[in-house]
Write a protein that holds these residues in place. Structure first.
Motif, PDB file in Angstrom:
ATOM      1  N   VAL A 103       0.856  -1.188   0.000  1.00  0.00           N
ATOM      2  CA  VAL A 103       0.000   0.000   0.000  1.00  0.00           C
ATOM      3  C   VAL A 103       0.891   1.237   0.000  1.00  0.00           C
ATOM      4  O   VAL A 103       2.064   1.163   0.370  1.00  0.00           O
ATOM      5  CB  VAL A 103      -0.975   0.055   1.202  1.00  0.00           C
ATOM      6  CG1 VAL A 103      -1.881  -1.155   1.244  1.00  0.00           C
ATOM      7  CG2 VAL A 103      -0.222   0.190   2.506  1.00  0.00           C
ATOM      8  N   GLY A 104       0.330   2.349  -0.402  1.00  0.00           N
ATOM      9  CA  GLY A 104       1.130   3.567  -0.464  1.00  0.00           C
ATOM     10  C   GLY A 104       0.283   4.813  -0.326  1.00  0.00           C
ATOM     11  O   GLY A 104      -0.949   4.757  -0.356  1.00  0.00           O
ATOM     12  N   THR A 105       0.984   5.939  -0.166  1.00  0.00           N
ATOM     13  CA  THR A 105       0.322   7.239  -0.127  1.00  0.00           C
ATOM     14  C   THR A 105       0.541   7.920  -1.472  1.00  0.00           C
ATOM     15  O   THR A 105       1.680   8.087  -1.898  1.00  0.00           O
ATOM     16  CB  THR A 105       0.924   8.131   0.977  1.00  0.00           C
ATOM     17  OG1 THR A 105       0.816   7.432   2.222  1.00  0.00           O
ATOM     18  CG2 THR A 105       0.171   9.458   1.074  1.00  0.00           C
ATOM     19  N   SER A 113      -4.457  13.509  -0.561  1.00  0.00           N
ATOM     20  CA  SER A 113      -3.609  12.324  -0.489  1.00  0.00           C
ATOM     21  C   SER A 113      -4.502  11.106  -0.311  1.00  0.00           C
ATOM     22  O   SER A 113      -5.446  11.142   0.474  1.00  0.00           O
ATOM     23  CB  SER A 113      -2.651  12.413   0.695  1.00  0.00           C
ATOM     24  OG  SER A 113      -1.678  13.400   0.461  1.00  0.00           O
ATOM     25  N   VAL A 114      -4.204  10.051  -1.053  1.00  0.00           N
ATOM     26  CA  VAL A 114      -5.032   8.852  -1.016  1.00  0.00           C
ATOM     27  C   VAL A 114      -4.155   7.659  -0.634  1.00  0.00           C
ATOM     28  O   VAL A 114      -3.139   7.399  -1.277  1.00  0.00           O
ATOM     29  CB  VAL A 114      -5.700   8.607  -2.391  1.00  0.00           C
ATOM     30  CG1 VAL A 114      -6.435   7.272  -2.404  1.00  0.00           C
ATOM     31  CG2 VAL A 114      -6.655   9.746  -2.733  1.00  0.00           C
ATOM     32  N   VAL A 115      -4.537   6.965   0.420  1.00  0.00           N
ATOM     33  CA  VAL A 115      -3.875   5.700   0.765  1.00  0.00           C
ATOM     34  C   VAL A 115      -4.496   4.639  -0.130  1.00  0.00           C
ATOM     35  O   VAL A 115      -5.718   4.493  -0.175  1.00  0.00           O
ATOM     36  CB  VAL A 115      -4.079   5.362   2.260  1.00  0.00           C
ATOM     37  CG1 VAL A 115      -3.539   3.964   2.558  1.00  0.00           C
ATOM     38  CG2 VAL A 115      -3.375   6.397   3.127  1.00  0.00           C
ATOM     39  N   HIS A 117      -4.046   0.733  -2.584  1.00  0.00           N
ATOM     40  CA  HIS A 117      -3.330  -0.465  -2.998  1.00  0.00           C
ATOM     41  C   HIS A 117      -2.368  -0.047  -4.118  1.00  0.00           C
ATOM     42  O   HIS A 117      -2.734   0.774  -4.970  1.00  0.00           O
ATOM     43  CB  HIS A 117      -4.293  -1.515  -3.545  1.00  0.00           C
ATOM     44  CG  HIS A 117      -5.358  -1.933  -2.571  1.00  0.00           C
ATOM     45  ND1 HIS A 117      -5.069  -2.594  -1.405  1.00  0.00           N
ATOM     46  CD2 HIS A 117      -6.702  -1.783  -2.578  1.00  0.00           C
ATOM     47  CE1 HIS A 117      -6.194  -2.845  -0.740  1.00  0.00           C
ATOM     48  NE2 HIS A 117      -7.203  -2.356  -1.434  1.00  0.00           N
ATOM     49  N   ALA A 142      -9.255   2.237  -3.591  1.00  0.00           N
ATOM     50  CA  ALA A 142      -8.360   3.005  -4.452  1.00  0.00           C
ATOM     51  C   ALA A 142      -7.174   2.116  -4.820  1.00  0.00           C
ATOM     52  O   ALA A 142      -6.582   1.475  -3.948  1.00  0.00           O
ATOM     53  CB  ALA A 142      -7.878   4.252  -3.724  1.00  0.00           C
TER      54      ALA A 142
ATOM     55  N   ALA B 137     -11.150   4.194   4.722  1.00  0.00           N
ATOM     56  CA  ALA B 137     -10.057   4.518   3.795  1.00  0.00           C
ATOM     57  C   ALA B 137      -8.678   4.016   4.223  1.00  0.00           C
ATOM     58  O   ALA B 137      -7.703   4.320   3.545  1.00  0.00           O
ATOM     59  CB  ALA B 137     -10.000   6.037   3.594  1.00  0.00           C
ATOM     60  N   TYR B 141      -7.249  -1.510   3.477  1.00  0.00           N
ATOM     61  CA  TYR B 141      -6.055  -1.567   2.614  1.00  0.00           C
ATOM     62  C   TYR B 141      -4.952  -2.385   3.297  1.00  0.00           C
ATOM     63  O   TYR B 141      -4.010  -1.840   3.846  1.00  0.00           O
ATOM     64  CB  TYR B 141      -5.589  -0.145   2.292  1.00  0.00           C
ATOM     65  CG  TYR B 141      -6.590   0.597   1.432  1.00  0.00           C
ATOM     66  CD1 TYR B 141      -6.444   0.638   0.047  1.00  0.00           C
ATOM     67  CD2 TYR B 141      -7.703   1.197   1.993  1.00  0.00           C
ATOM     68  CE1 TYR B 141      -7.379   1.280  -0.746  1.00  0.00           C
ATOM     69  CE2 TYR B 141      -8.653   1.839   1.205  1.00  0.00           C
ATOM     70  CZ  TYR B 141      -8.479   1.875  -0.165  1.00  0.00           C
ATOM     71  OH  TYR B 141      -9.413   2.497  -0.948  1.00  0.00           O
ATOM     72  N   LEU B 152       4.517   4.329   6.165  1.00  0.00           N
ATOM     73  CA  LEU B 152       4.474   5.313   5.077  1.00  0.00           C
ATOM     74  C   LEU B 152       5.083   6.639   5.529  1.00  0.00           C
ATOM     75  O   LEU B 152       5.844   7.266   4.786  1.00  0.00           O
ATOM     76  CB  LEU B 152       3.028   5.503   4.599  1.00  0.00           C
ATOM     77  CG  LEU B 152       2.407   4.258   3.947  1.00  0.00           C
ATOM     78  CD1 LEU B 152       0.923   4.464   3.694  1.00  0.00           C
ATOM     79  CD2 LEU B 152       3.123   3.935   2.636  1.00  0.00           C
ATOM     80  N   PRO B 253       0.940  16.889   2.234  1.00  0.00           N
ATOM     81  CA  PRO B 253       0.436  15.662   1.607  1.00  0.00           C
ATOM     82  C   PRO B 253       0.759  14.407   2.428  1.00  0.00           C
ATOM     83  O   PRO B 253       0.047  13.412   2.344  1.00  0.00           O
ATOM     84  CB  PRO B 253       1.139  15.619   0.249  1.00  0.00           C
ATOM     85  CG  PRO B 253       2.201  16.655   0.292  1.00  0.00           C
ATOM     86  CD  PRO B 253       1.882  17.618   1.379  1.00  0.00           C
ATOM     87  N   ILE B 254       1.809  14.481   3.226  1.00  0.00           N
ATOM     88  CA  ILE B 254       2.122  13.364   4.125  1.00  0.00           C
ATOM     89  C   ILE B 254       2.776  13.996   5.352  1.00  0.00           C
ATOM     90  O   ILE B 254       3.404  15.048   5.254  1.00  0.00           O
ATOM     91  CB  ILE B 254       3.014  12.323   3.404  1.00  0.00           C
ATOM     92  CG1 ILE B 254       3.119  11.027   4.189  1.00  0.00           C
ATOM     93  CG2 ILE B 254       4.392  12.862   3.098  1.00  0.00           C
ATOM     94  CD1 ILE B 254       3.620   9.854   3.328  1.00  0.00           C
ATOM     95  N   TYR B 376      -6.742   9.032   9.857  1.00  0.00           N
ATOM     96  CA  TYR B 376      -6.654   8.561   8.469  1.00  0.00           C
ATOM     97  C   TYR B 376      -5.191   8.244   8.173  1.00  0.00           C
ATOM     98  O   TYR B 376      -4.730   7.135   8.406  1.00  0.00           O
ATOM     99  CB  TYR B 376      -7.242   9.632   7.529  1.00  0.00           C
ATOM    100  CG  TYR B 376      -6.950   9.430   6.063  1.00  0.00           C
ATOM    101  CD1 TYR B 376      -7.161   8.190   5.459  1.00  0.00           C
ATOM    102  CD2 TYR B 376      -6.476  10.473   5.270  1.00  0.00           C
ATOM    103  CE1 TYR B 376      -6.880   8.006   4.114  1.00  0.00           C
ATOM    104  CE2 TYR B 376      -6.209  10.300   3.921  1.00  0.00           C
ATOM    105  CZ  TYR B 376      -6.409   9.066   3.347  1.00  0.00           C
ATOM    106  OH  TYR B 376      -6.136   8.883   2.015  1.00  0.00           O
ATOM    107  N   ASP B 377      -4.441   9.236   7.733  1.00  0.00           N
ATOM    108  CA  ASP B 377      -3.073   8.971   7.296  1.00  0.00           C
ATOM    109  C   ASP B 377      -2.031   9.582   8.217  1.00  0.00           C
ATOM    110  O   ASP B 377      -0.843   9.457   7.948  1.00  0.00           O
ATOM    111  CB  ASP B 377      -2.875   9.519   5.879  1.00  0.00           C
ATOM    112  CG  ASP B 377      -3.102  11.025   5.806  1.00  0.00           C
ATOM    113  OD1 ASP B 377      -3.767  11.580   6.708  1.00  0.00           O
ATOM    114  OD2 ASP B 377      -2.621  11.650   4.848  1.00  0.00           O
ATOM    115  N   ARG B 378      -2.453  10.270   9.291  1.00  0.00           N
ATOM    116  CA  ARG B 378      -1.497  10.989  10.120  1.00  0.00           C
ATOM    117  C   ARG B 378      -2.034  11.115  11.534  1.00  0.00           C
ATOM    118  O   ARG B 378      -3.247  11.033  11.753  1.00  0.00           O
ATOM    119  CB  ARG B 378      -1.255  12.387   9.544  1.00  0.00           C
ATOM    120  CG  ARG B 378      -2.509  13.253   9.552  1.00  0.00           C
ATOM    121  CD  ARG B 378      -2.354  14.474   8.670  1.00  0.00           C
ATOM    122  NE  ARG B 378      -2.259  14.117   7.264  1.00  0.00           N
ATOM    123  CZ  ARG B 378      -1.776  14.910   6.311  1.00  0.00           C
ATOM    124  NH1 ARG B 378      -1.346  16.109   6.605  1.00  0.00           N
ATOM    125  NH2 ARG B 378      -1.716  14.517   5.058  1.00  0.00           N
TER     126      ARG B 378
END
Lengths: 411, 391
Positions: A103-105, A113-115, A117, A142, B137, B141, B152, B253-254, B376-378
């Motif tokens: 998986v990635g960002t 930003s979308v996490v 596959h 995604a 989201a 995954y 990540l 973005p990250i 979510y991502d952070r």
């Protein structure tokens, strides 16, 4: 580079079949907007109607201006992979037996930003094309793909989990007497099916196209009459454990509205071939398909059903037939739910009038059998759920989505 | 709009640091752990339930209860009640809210408690329902949990600033050294940089010793006036300043920085302290990259230079930059929300001279930082506090 798939060996009948599991399938209602996009192979995210901000993950208000539930819109699908990880331990049983998993960002050109596959052919820093795929729980996911097609791209282990690619799979086309059936047999063979079983009722009766059908590589004619439960049962008993894709090409198109005919004979035939035929097929083959959803490279993966687009909204010129098709559409939703625990998709391929005898008097545009077959195989390769083939089908879909009542009057 | 001046916490103290020793798996629920913490506080301070008129709780596993249900469960009748569901920022945020309540006269004696249970399978259930964004989201995954999310962030940090796995390893190895002198740490085996580098991959570049071990446990302290603490004969620390900030830098973005940066001048300004004055630092160490990020964002070095900073320093309790002096979550274990209290309670012990074998010599000022909630991502929540010893 993706390692190309190797044709699977014959299955050892003594080995236990791996049971299908589902990845986590819970989603908020708003997030289901992504499933609607994925079902049609579109890339849509929420875009605020007021401040034009593109939003992900799905939200119930715009984080730029608080506007309520921004609508899903088609957005640019380009982005760049900022970071990738290969997950090697997972708390989820489905993923646990599919480790490792990438998986990635991805930073999308359209903003968020979308996490996602991540396809095996993408490296950190690369440009990607983002897509929405339906995963084995039937939910949108995604999936970052290479911008340019790479060798054996479709064979990527993670991607193949989300698609129904015919390569090395075994298909059953239910009616080889029709032009659509013959075109599907050819298209599936060309797409890499190792066997294409083609059902023919009363095979001793010759039919147009029979010779060329028999000459298609990997085609095997089998006796199948969808109006006869014994016939569907017998065939399932014979080949049910090694059919991975079913394409239902049974047709019975008759013009006329409900009052145009006296009695129910024709309507019964329509229902028998189309609606009950689908039921017989599902009852005979469905349980084995669902059971074999995780059975290796050639796991069971999809049922494809062709539907007259007036299943959505009745066209009185073909009023009785439209009603039959509406019944099939409704049944497809039940079958979709019933097949989901196996990760098996049910694909509806909607079409308008075809280039066949029963639509002879209608003006163009009409859909050729080869075009329909191509669309069906394309839907399998991409793992779609709803496909609208040709201008008329797309036009009816758009009108239906915009205003079903208006469409009723227009028809 | 001009920003109003932050007020000092003069006269309010944090007292009676309590750690209930962690267990890897426990058959007990969160309520049991909270109860043990309350009992330990009451024994230290000679308090009856009726003497506690403020209660602040942090827990992921106390459901279906919230703070209000717990009042009846534990026989409390508080006039200040708080539920701080901020994960790794819970300690500092619980402290600062309780301190303001005491300062304003809304409460006299606030019990701040963080506790979580850990049954077999609780971790998976917590992950799959952690937040709506996680459910929609992230979790679908690969279901790698925080390991994958921080992998990540770590990858990006390495790409961006040139940090290496060895740099993260230094933090982990020093913390294990500290943990060997702390009796309650669940990890009791010495860790070498070689062990760290050779550990199995979990979610590249995260390997085994970058991850905390989920466990059960509790941490707690009291907040009251200095006068009251003296009357009760309690060990206590002064609160010099605190900050919290959530969802900062939302357009990055990250994540490579956190909300501390926004309020750092206030943190040091109100306390009249410089980074060089600080004797020990407790960062929130759910993954070592986050500790490096905090070392930068809290002003010990410039952005991107934490790797070089840790290379040049001794991070053990004996060293020139005492950091996570009891071993942190990386070596003690992560008892859910108690992980957000761990550094704060340890800093209190250090400043009170109660730390034991891992005591930092002459510790006068401590910086405690919290970070939490990968929604979510952070990580969204960030917080920090400067504490000083009583005299």
């Amino acid at each position: 580079m993706t390692e190309p798939l190797v044709r699977p060996k014959r299955k050892d009948p003594l080995r236990r079949t791996r049971l299908p599991l589902s990845p986590p399938g819970a989603r908020s209602r708003t997030a289901l907007g992504l499933a609607a996009a994925a079902a049609q192979g579109r890339f849509m995210l929420q875009v605020c109607g007021q401040c034009a901000k593109t939003i992900y993950p799905p939200r119930d208000a715009c984080p730029g201006c608080f506007a309520p539930t921004p609508p899903f819109c088609d957005v640019p699908d380009g982005g760049r992979l900022l970071a990738v990880t290969t997950i090697r331990t997972s708390t989820d049983a489905y993923y646990r037996e599919r480790m490792p998993w990438r998986v990635g960002t991805v930073q999308m050109d359209c903003g968020p930003s979308v996490v996602a596959h991540v396809h095996g052919d993408i490296a950190e820093g690369d440009r990607v094309t983002m897509s929405l795929k339906l995963d084995r729980s039937g939910q949108a996911a995604a999936f970052a793909l290479p911008v340019k097609e790479t060798p054996a791209m479709a064979d990527d282990k993670q991607l193949r989990e989300m698609t129904c690619d015919p390569k090395f799979r075994r298909a059953l086309v239910t009616d080889g007497r029709t032009a659509v059936g013959q075109a599907c047999a050819k298209a599936l063979s060309e797409a890499g099916c190792t066997i294409v079983f083609v059902g023919v009722a009363d095979p001793w009766k010759p039919f147009p196209g029979e010779d060329s059908l028999r000459r298609i590589p990997n085609v095997e004619i089998v006796p199948l009459d969808l109006t006869n439960s014994e016939s569907t049962g017998d065939l399932a008993a014979d080949i049910g454990g090694r059919v991975d894709i079913i394409v239902n090409t049974a047709e019975h198109v008759r013009p006329g509205g409900i009052m145009a005919r006296k009695g129910l004979v024709v309507a019964r035939e329509e229902m028998d071939i189309r609606y009950f035929g689908l039921m017989r097929l599902a009852q005979a083959f469905g349980p084995a398909l669902r059971f074999r959803g995780a059975d290796g490279v050639n796991s069971a993966t999809a049922i494809v059903n062709f539907l007259f687009v007036h299943a959505l909204a009745n066209w009185p010129e073909f009023g009785a037939y439209s009603a039959t098709e509406a019944a099939c559409l409704s049944a497809s939703h039940s079958l979709r739910a019933e097949l989901r625990p196996g990760g098996v998709k049910f694909i509806n391929v909607f079409h308008g009038p075809l280039e066949t005898d029963w639509f002879q008097e209608l003006p163009p545009p009409k859909v050729a059998a080869t075009q329909l077959a191509k669309s069906a195989v394309d839907a399998l390769k991409r793992g779609l759920e709803d496909v609208f083939v040709g201008d008329i089908a797309q036009d009816i879909r758009d009108r239906f989505l915009a205003n079903p009542k208006a469409l009723e009057r227009e028809l | 709009m001009s920003k109003r001046q932050r007020q000092s916490y003069k006269g309010v103290v944090a007292a009676a640091p309590v750690t209930i020793p962690y267990e890897r798996f426990s058959i007990h629920g969160a309520h049991w752990w909270i109860g043990r913490a309350l009992r330990a506080l009451s024994e230290q301070a000679h308090l009856k339930p009726a003497d506690i008129d403020g209660f602040s709780v942090s827990s992921f596993t106390v459901g279906p209860d919230t703070a209000i249900g717990l009042t009846q469960h534990f026989g409390l009748s508080p006039r200040f009640l708080d539920h701080v569901p901020l994960g790794g920022a819970s300690g500092v945020v619980g402290l600062r809210r309780a301190a303001r309540a005491v300062q304003a006269g809304d409460a006299d004696m606030v019990a701040c408690v963080a506790a979580d249970a850990n049954h077999v399978d609780s971790f998976r259930r917590t992950l799959s329902t952690f937040s709506r964004f996680a459910q929609d989201a992230v979790y679908p995954y690969g279901s790698g949990g925080p390991n994958a999310s921080f992998a990540l962030i770590t990858r990006d940090y390495m790409n961006r600033f040139g940090a290496t796995r060895e740099d993260f390893g230094r933090v982990c190895v020093a913390q294990r050294d500290n943990a060997l002198a702390f009796p309650h740490a669940l990890m009791k085996k010495k860790l070498t940089l070689e062990d760290y580098m050779n550990a199995r991959a979990i979610s590249d570049p995260i390997h085994l010793f970058d991850c905390v071990m989920p466990c059960a446990g509790a941490e707690a302290f009291l907040v009251c006036t200095e006068e009251r603490a003296r009357d009760l004969g309690l060990p206590f620390v002064r609160i010099l300043s605190t900050i919290e900030r959530h969802n900062a830098f939302m357009d990055d973005p990250i994540q490579y920085r956190g909300g501390w940066v926004v309020d750092l001048d206030d943190l040091y300004g109100l306390a009249d302290v410089k980074p060089a004055d600080i004797d020990l630092v407790q960062t929130y160490d759910d993954y070592p990259v986050i500790s490096l990020m905090q070392i930068e964002d809290l002003g010990f070095c410039a952005k991107g230079e934490a790797a070089a900073f840790v290379r040049e320093r001794d991070l053990t309790f004996r060293g020139d930059f005492p950091h996570n002096t009891s071993g942190g979550q990386l070596s003690i274990g992560q008892a859910g929300a108690a992980g957000g209290y761990l550094g704060l309670v340890e800093a209190m012990r250090q400043l009170c001279g109660l730390a034991g074998a891992n005591q930092v010599k002459d510790a006068k000022v401590a910086l405690i930082s919290g970070f939490g909630m990968i929604n979510y991502d952070r990580g969204l929540a960030s917080a920090a506090a400067l504490l000083a010893r009583a005299s």
